[in-house]
Design an enzyme around this catalytic site. Structure first.
Site, PDB file in Angstrom:
ATOM      1  N   GLY A 181      -7.613   4.114  -2.911  1.00  0.00           N
ATOM      2  CA  GLY A 181      -8.421   5.139  -2.258  1.00  0.00           C
ATOM      3  C   GLY A 181      -9.077   4.594  -1.024  1.00  0.00           C
ATOM      4  N   GLU A 227      -3.912   7.196   2.018  1.00  0.00           N
ATOM      5  CA  GLU A 227      -4.407   5.946   1.429  1.00  0.00           C
ATOM      6  C   GLU A 227      -3.386   5.369   0.453  1.00  0.00           C
ATOM      7  OE1 GLU A 227      -6.991   4.168   2.111  1.00  0.00           O
ATOM      8  OE2 GLU A 227      -8.325   5.474   3.245  1.00  0.00           O
ATOM      9  N   GLU A 266      -1.844   1.744   0.956  1.00  0.00           N
ATOM     10  CA  GLU A 266      -2.176   0.659   0.033  1.00  0.00           C
ATOM     11  C   GLU A 266      -1.041   0.279  -0.898  1.00  0.00           C
ATOM     12  OE1 GLU A 266      -7.021   1.074  -0.204  1.00  0.00           O
ATOM     13  OE2 GLU A 266      -5.842   1.545  -1.978  1.00  0.00           O
ATOM     14  N   PRO A 278     -25.667   8.925  -7.264  1.00  0.00           N
ATOM     15  CA  PRO A 278     -26.199   8.161  -6.128  1.00  0.00           C
ATOM     16  C   PRO A 278     -25.982   6.661  -6.280  1.00  0.00           C
ATOM     17  CG  PRO A 278     -27.800   9.781  -6.893  1.00  0.00           C
ATOM     18  CD  PRO A 278     -26.680   9.779  -7.890  1.00  0.00           C
ATOM     19  N   GLU A 286      -3.339  -6.328  -3.529  1.00  0.00           N
ATOM     20  CA  GLU A 286      -2.254  -6.363  -4.474  1.00  0.00           C
ATOM     21  C   GLU A 286      -2.184  -4.992  -5.128  1.00  0.00           C
ATOM     22  OE1 GLU A 286      -1.151  -9.135  -8.386  1.00  0.00           O
ATOM     23  OE2 GLU A 286      -2.951  -9.508  -7.218  1.00  0.00           O
TER      24      GLU A 286
END
Lengths: 232, 232
Positions: B49, B65, B69, B86, B119
């Site tokens: 992500g 993403e 990745e 939060p 990785e």
DNA sequence: TCAAAAGTGTTTCGGGTACACCCATGT
DNA sequence: ACATGGGTGTACCCGAAACACTTTTGA
């Protein structure tokens, strides 16, 4: 290494919450809308909502905005979907986390309208005004979700007063599911769940008085823990 | 009045997308994870992500993403839930819109790891490493959603190659639903849907050769348009 | 006494589940 | 020939659906 050194510098969209509040109206479901007091879409009807504060959980933000704008008290609140199309707000990138909520009675303390809202009002789902932003799609999705969820989670009771008649419960399901239900089958099935407690109270009015029931939340919690699934 | 004058000045959380990618492994479901190359949680395994760009739709961000990745190609992608506690990121307020995705074959072009990821690797759901942030809860929710959705939406086929045997399909459902299914009942039911097309191809191997089927996407689209519900 | 809503059982039908053996191939 | 997985039919059971009349009250 201090936490500060991790801090991101990244384009940050604004994040809001919007809330689809459903109530059970005489003519189908009702939805709570506010009239916008600010640009953009000033004067248009919109879903209640607003910006998420710095240290605030998303759900808390939704609750807070609702109280601020309409003074209403929820009996159910759940996240719906997050809408993030880049062009959904003319002001720039605004991502909104949408919620849907249920209230037990439409006649809560008369709606107050404060904050960004100039006015708050219930609309039946059959006579909805044009909505600001992409709120029409949010509302549509919420309505679909409500319909889908009501038969396998006992959230319908959050739309009724604490004591209710079986006929009221049936009307509720008919409205939400948008189809007529057989009275005898419905009563048998709903009583077979073992989650309704008969009270000694009656609802009087035209016609034969009706027994009032309440939903046994504790029994449901217990049954659920043992793998029971609601299903109606 | 210009649009600029509407622009908000508001505390803006960072917004990311995270993606739970499922594949069908030999031993249950597999999940694609990346090892973090940056603080915080550097060296930990996490969901792939990253940050949403200024003008990018959320789903596009998730796809981008993943390609960046891991180099993987998805056959299904859907929004899951938005996590906004939060304290979920030590760097400050980071709200993540989580997605879940399916890939048809684990043996895609060997996983590349670039971008923030050091990785990328498949893990069976039975041997998962500790995950960074609140990614363990995201994964858990995704797994539950997958299980719930697979019986009333034909997304299972997105986990199989284009041509598959009925036994493979059954194994898939057994894995996702975590319970054994009766062979004869399963075949009867799945064929009765009328959504599988028998091909003249065979899968050879140990034992009797098996007919290969494909899922008829067009037939499903047509049936769905007429109110048909999948249900398995 | 009439209107209005509450309450109550039985039958039928279809889908779900349980269950065991033969078949076609590769080794 | 044997091991391996593919392929097939029937009986039972339970929950879903269809269906109409009596009861109790207020007006």
């Amino acid at each position: 290494m201090s936490l500060e050194s991790f801090t991101y510098d990244w384009p940050r969209p604004a994040v809001t919450v919007d809330c689809v509040v459903f109530g059970l109206g005489l003519d189908g479901m009702s939805v709570l809308l506010v009239r916008r007091g600010e640009e953009p879409f000033k004067g248009s009807w919109a879903l209640p909502g607003g910006f998420v504060r710095e240290e605030e959980r998303l759900e808390d933000a939704a609750r807070r905005e609702l109280v601020e704008e309409t003074g209403i008290t929820l009996s159910f609140l759940e996240q719906l979907y997050t809408f993030g199309a880049p062009e959904r707000d003319p002001r720039g990138r605004v991502i909104t986390v949408a919620f849907y909520a249920l209230v037990q009675e439409l006649e809560q303390p008369p709606l107050v309208a404060t904050g960004d809202a100039a006015e708050a009002q219930w609309f039946t789902e059959h006579k909805l005004p044009k909505l600001a932003f992409d709120h029409a799609s949010i509302l549509k999705l919420a309505r679909t979700r409500l319909q889908g969820k009501v038969s396998w989670q006992p959230i319908g009771f959050d739309l009724l007063p604490r004591l209710f008649t079986l006929s009221a419960l049936q009307r509720l399901y008919e409205v939400v599911l948008k189809r007529p239900l057989d009275k005898r089958n419905f009563r048998r099935k709903v009583l077979a769940l073992g989650l309704l407690v008969e009270t000694d109270q009656l609802r009087r009015g035209p016609g034969r008085p009706a027994k009032l029931y309440r939903f046994d939340k504790e029994a449901y919690a217990r049954a659920e823990a043992e793998g029971f699934v609601f299903e109606l």
